[in-house]
Design a protein around this motif. Sequence first.
Motif, PDB file in Angstrom:
ATOM      1  N   LYS A  80       4.472  -9.874  41.204  1.00  0.00           N
ATOM      2  CA  LYS A  80       4.838  -9.763  39.791  1.00  0.00           C
ATOM      3  C   LYS A  80       6.349  -9.672  39.692  1.00  0.00           C
ATOM      4  N   ALA A  81       6.929 -10.341  38.694  1.00  0.00           N
ATOM      5  CA  ALA A  81       8.373 -10.278  38.459  1.00  0.00           C
ATOM      6  C   ALA A  81       8.622 -10.298  36.959  1.00  0.00           C
ATOM      7  N   GLU A  82       9.359  -9.290  36.455  1.00  0.00           N
ATOM      8  CA  GLU A  82       9.668  -9.193  35.042  1.00  0.00           C
ATOM      9  C   GLU A  82      11.177  -9.142  34.824  1.00  0.00           C
ATOM     10  N   PHE A  83      11.630  -9.857  33.805  1.00  0.00           N
ATOM     11  CA  PHE A  83      13.053  -9.950  33.491  1.00  0.00           C
ATOM     12  C   PHE A  83      13.254  -9.664  32.006  1.00  0.00           C
ATOM     13  N   GLU A  84      14.326  -8.933  31.702  1.00  0.00           N
ATOM     14  CA  GLU A  84      14.592  -8.541  30.326  1.00  0.00           C
ATOM     15  C   GLU A  84      15.770  -9.321  29.740  1.00  0.00           C
ATOM     16  N   HIS A  85      15.782  -9.437  28.427  1.00  0.00           N
ATOM     17  CA  HIS A  85      16.863 -10.117  27.707  1.00  0.00           C
ATOM     18  C   HIS A  85      17.047  -9.437  26.365  1.00  0.00           C
ATOM     19  N   ASP A  86      18.215  -9.610  25.765  1.00  0.00           N
ATOM     20  CA  ASP A  86      18.539  -8.961  24.495  1.00  0.00           C
ATOM     21  C   ASP A  86      18.294  -9.935  23.353  1.00  0.00           C
ATOM     22  N   ALA A  87      17.137  -9.791  22.696  1.00  0.00           N
ATOM     23  CA  ALA A  87      16.764 -10.721  21.638  1.00  0.00           C
ATOM     24  C   ALA A  87      17.582 -10.529  20.376  1.00  0.00           C
ATOM     25  N   ASP A  88      18.162  -9.344  20.170  1.00  0.00           N
ATOM     26  CA  ASP A  88      18.896  -9.100  18.927  1.00  0.00           C
ATOM     27  C   ASP A  88      20.251  -9.801  18.917  1.00  0.00           C
TER      28      ASP A  88
END
Length: 377
Positions: A80-88
């Motif tokens: 499993k691999a999860e990546f975050e990003h700033d949608a705002d």
Amino acid sequence: MKKTLLATAIAGAAFASGAQAATIYNEDGTKLDLYGNIQIAYKSIDQGADGSEDEIFDNGSTIGFAGEHLITRDLTGYFKAEFEHDADEAKTAGGLNTGDQAYLGLKGNFGDLRVGSWDPLIDDWIQDPITNNEFFDVSDSNGRIVGIESREGDKFTYTSPSFNGFTFAVGTQYEGDAEGGGTVNTGGDTGANITVSDETGSNASAFAGVEYSAGAFSIAAVYDDLGNNDGTFTGTDADGNAVSGDYDAGEQYGITGQYTVDTLRVALKLERFQSDSDFLADTNYYGVGARYGYGNGDIYGAYQYVDVGGDDFTDTADAAFTSGDFPNEVSDESYNEIVLGVTYNVSDAMYTFIEGAMYDRENDEDDGVAVGAVYLF
């Protein structure tokens, strides 16, 4: 949303059909899924004597990949691999700008063996059943830890299969001598001003937990020796005298019980940070949380009593039952924390939320409200 998959599951069965991962490939025993969410929210947080601050912000938008491969009939490899990003502020935020969790492992009749980066065991088994909300949580023993190393990386964990309802997990976080060497400043609880330096040699921490489930009831206990947060310190004490020496980060442990009736889940927690430093006080956390699915979403809340400087649980219970001295009568400092929230399902894949929190700190520091929207895919 604090943890993508767990929060999705807790949010209610109404999300299930819209929040399923998209299967990219599924042939010959190999499967690859894509999933994620967009979370945008507004918060207003009290800064104590400086008043409140507000903003529109990203609340943990995530893209994740999960895969598994059938090695034999009784053995499966997975990742499993999860990546975050700033949608705002996506235009200037740099795309997928940080990782959340990533690991690989083997599972089968023997249990589950995993290596990589993910949340501490005490988070999953002890703290999250009380509050794993959209934005606000009650405090926990993680906030008392002084040290350098992230506790989410370089981990190995074995989780057993269920033995008549009993499951156990044991693990370690290994930090080699090529890592470490950072510093952090803290005043602790005594008004000191010290700099804690991370150990530079190889070291392995240890953590373990046991869980028992029987129908609608479950109970879990976890211990973590915080071994990779030890180091050395230099600085001055509250009187301005020079101090230095070895720094022991302490230990943390807790026990949480849960009971579920229809769409109502209630959880109780005892958690303790055991300080081994003169600069931090022992701290006990007595928490209760509940979540109820009302059909179009969830109503949830938690109350927690934080006993700073409290004795261990056995001494506290003895004082309460033999002499009537309850924690708020004998502790150095104490807080009453309350978090309340509600979600509303716009559709199977989209919901909104509103939360409020009161932490009982000086000048109402950290109290606040948050509202937001989440789209799951």
